[in-house]
Design a protein around this motif. Sequence first.
Motif, PDB file in Angstrom:
ATOM      1  N   GLU A  14      -7.376  22.236  27.334  1.00  0.00           N
ATOM      2  CA  GLU A  14      -7.201  21.827  25.933  1.00  0.00           C
ATOM      3  C   GLU A  14      -6.840  23.017  25.055  1.00  0.00           C
ATOM      4  OE1 GLU A  14      -9.424  19.391  22.327  1.00  0.00           O
ATOM      5  OE2 GLU A  14     -10.632  20.179  23.959  1.00  0.00           O
ATOM      6  N   ALA A  15      -7.584  24.112  25.195  1.00  0.00           N
ATOM      7  CA  ALA A  15      -7.317  25.299  24.372  1.00  0.00           C
ATOM      8  C   ALA A  15      -5.938  25.874  24.696  1.00  0.00           C
ATOM      9  CB  ALA A  15      -8.409  26.340  24.568  1.00  0.00           C
ATOM     10  N   PHE A  46      -5.895  32.769  14.482  1.00  0.00           N
ATOM     11  CA  PHE A  46      -5.894  31.891  15.651  1.00  0.00           C
ATOM     12  C   PHE A  46      -6.971  32.214  16.688  1.00  0.00           C
ATOM     13  CE2 PHE A  46      -1.526  31.846  13.904  1.00  0.00           C
ATOM     14  CZ  PHE A  46      -1.620  30.590  13.332  1.00  0.00           C
ATOM     15  N   PRO A  47      -7.317  33.484  16.961  1.00  0.00           N
ATOM     16  CA  PRO A  47      -8.420  33.725  17.904  1.00  0.00           C
ATOM     17  C   PRO A  47      -9.732  33.034  17.496  1.00  0.00           C
ATOM     18  CG  PRO A  47      -7.165  35.733  17.633  1.00  0.00           C
ATOM     19  CD  PRO A  47      -6.650  34.743  16.611  1.00  0.00           C
ATOM     20  N   PRO A  48     -10.158  33.130  16.225  1.00  0.00           N
ATOM     21  CA  PRO A  48     -11.383  32.407  15.876  1.00  0.00           C
ATOM     22  C   PRO A  48     -11.259  30.895  16.097  1.00  0.00           C
ATOM     23  CG  PRO A  48     -10.870  34.000  14.159  1.00  0.00           C
ATOM     24  CD  PRO A  48      -9.696  33.960  15.108  1.00  0.00           C
ATOM     25  N   PRO A  53     -13.158  25.954  19.115  1.00  0.00           N
ATOM     26  CA  PRO A  53     -12.211  24.843  18.954  1.00  0.00           C
ATOM     27  C   PRO A  53     -12.790  23.630  18.230  1.00  0.00           C
ATOM     28  CG  PRO A  53     -12.909  25.026  21.242  1.00  0.00           C
ATOM     29  CD  PRO A  53     -13.453  26.232  20.515  1.00  0.00           C
ATOM     30  N   GLN A  54     -14.104  23.450  18.252  1.00  0.00           N
ATOM     31  CA  GLN A  54     -14.695  22.314  17.557  1.00  0.00           C
ATOM     32  C   GLN A  54     -14.430  22.394  16.051  1.00  0.00           C
ATOM     33  OE1 GLN A  54     -16.311  24.900  18.890  1.00  0.00           O
ATOM     34  NE2 GLN A  54     -18.346  25.207  18.003  1.00  0.00           N
ATOM     35  N   PHE A  55     -14.238  23.607  15.532  1.00  0.00           N
ATOM     36  CA  PHE A  55     -13.886  23.798  14.128  1.00  0.00           C
ATOM     37  C   PHE A  55     -12.399  24.129  13.981  1.00  0.00           C
ATOM     38  CE2 PHE A  55     -18.249  25.679  14.595  1.00  0.00           C
ATOM     39  CZ  PHE A  55     -18.935  24.574  14.113  1.00  0.00           C
ATOM     40  N   GLY A  56     -11.902  24.922  14.908  1.00  0.00           N
ATOM     41  CA  GLY A  56     -10.536  25.429  14.803  1.00  0.00           C
ATOM     42  C   GLY A  56      -9.458  24.390  14.969  1.00  0.00           C
ATOM     43  N   ILE A  57      -9.648  23.462  15.888  1.00  0.00           N
ATOM     44  CA  ILE A  57      -8.598  22.458  16.126  1.00  0.00           C
ATOM     45  C   ILE A  57      -8.442  21.529  14.920  1.00  0.00           C
ATOM     46  CG2 ILE A  57      -7.918  20.501  17.574  1.00  0.00           C
ATOM     47  CD1 ILE A  57      -8.930  22.178  19.990  1.00  0.00           C
TER      48      ILE A  57
END
Length: 192
Positions: A14-15, A46-48, A53-57
């Motif tokens: 996914e990532a 983008f790294p964070p 990913p639960q927040f970043g996506i």
Amino acid sequence: MRIQPLPPDTLGIEARSVHNEIASLVGRSQSQVTMMDAQGALLGPFPPMLHYPQFGIPALSFLKTLDMHATLDKSVREVAILTVAAAFGARFELYAHEIMGEVFGISPDVIASLAAGNHPYGLDEQQAIAHNIAHILVAGHVVPDSTYKRAVQLLGQDAVAELFFLIGGYCFIAIILNGFDMPVPENLKPLQ
């Protein structure tokens, strides 16, 4: 830098898919800006987003929407973004949007003034109102009625709404960059 960029070969399915989508988007829209390191890992905010990913996506989805539905002139957008970046002192945001501002025709003197947090001379009316609104909002104030009405006259009501969301989105990016102390590419160093 509090977290390291993630090389694509270290990411889960996914990532990795998200990484590849971002790399494709920034490669098309911001090819003048160094957005990946030598290992192909994304830089900046983008790294964070990939580490969390639960927040970043979901955040990326919002930011992508800002670009997909953009109607504001690109130079107007860059003036607003540079105003936000300067207010927060977000190094990567300043780095990337100083380059993009120049790409979209903003003079080096205006870019330097915006990056320093000043009110530059040489902005057209639309750029000036975008700068004023961004400056008001990042200071934590309500946009005065006279400023709002002038913005609607110059940009249209829908574009003013877009500007508000754009400013909010880039405030978010600045906070993520500053919280994780994300550097500009030439200052990338391994964590100690």
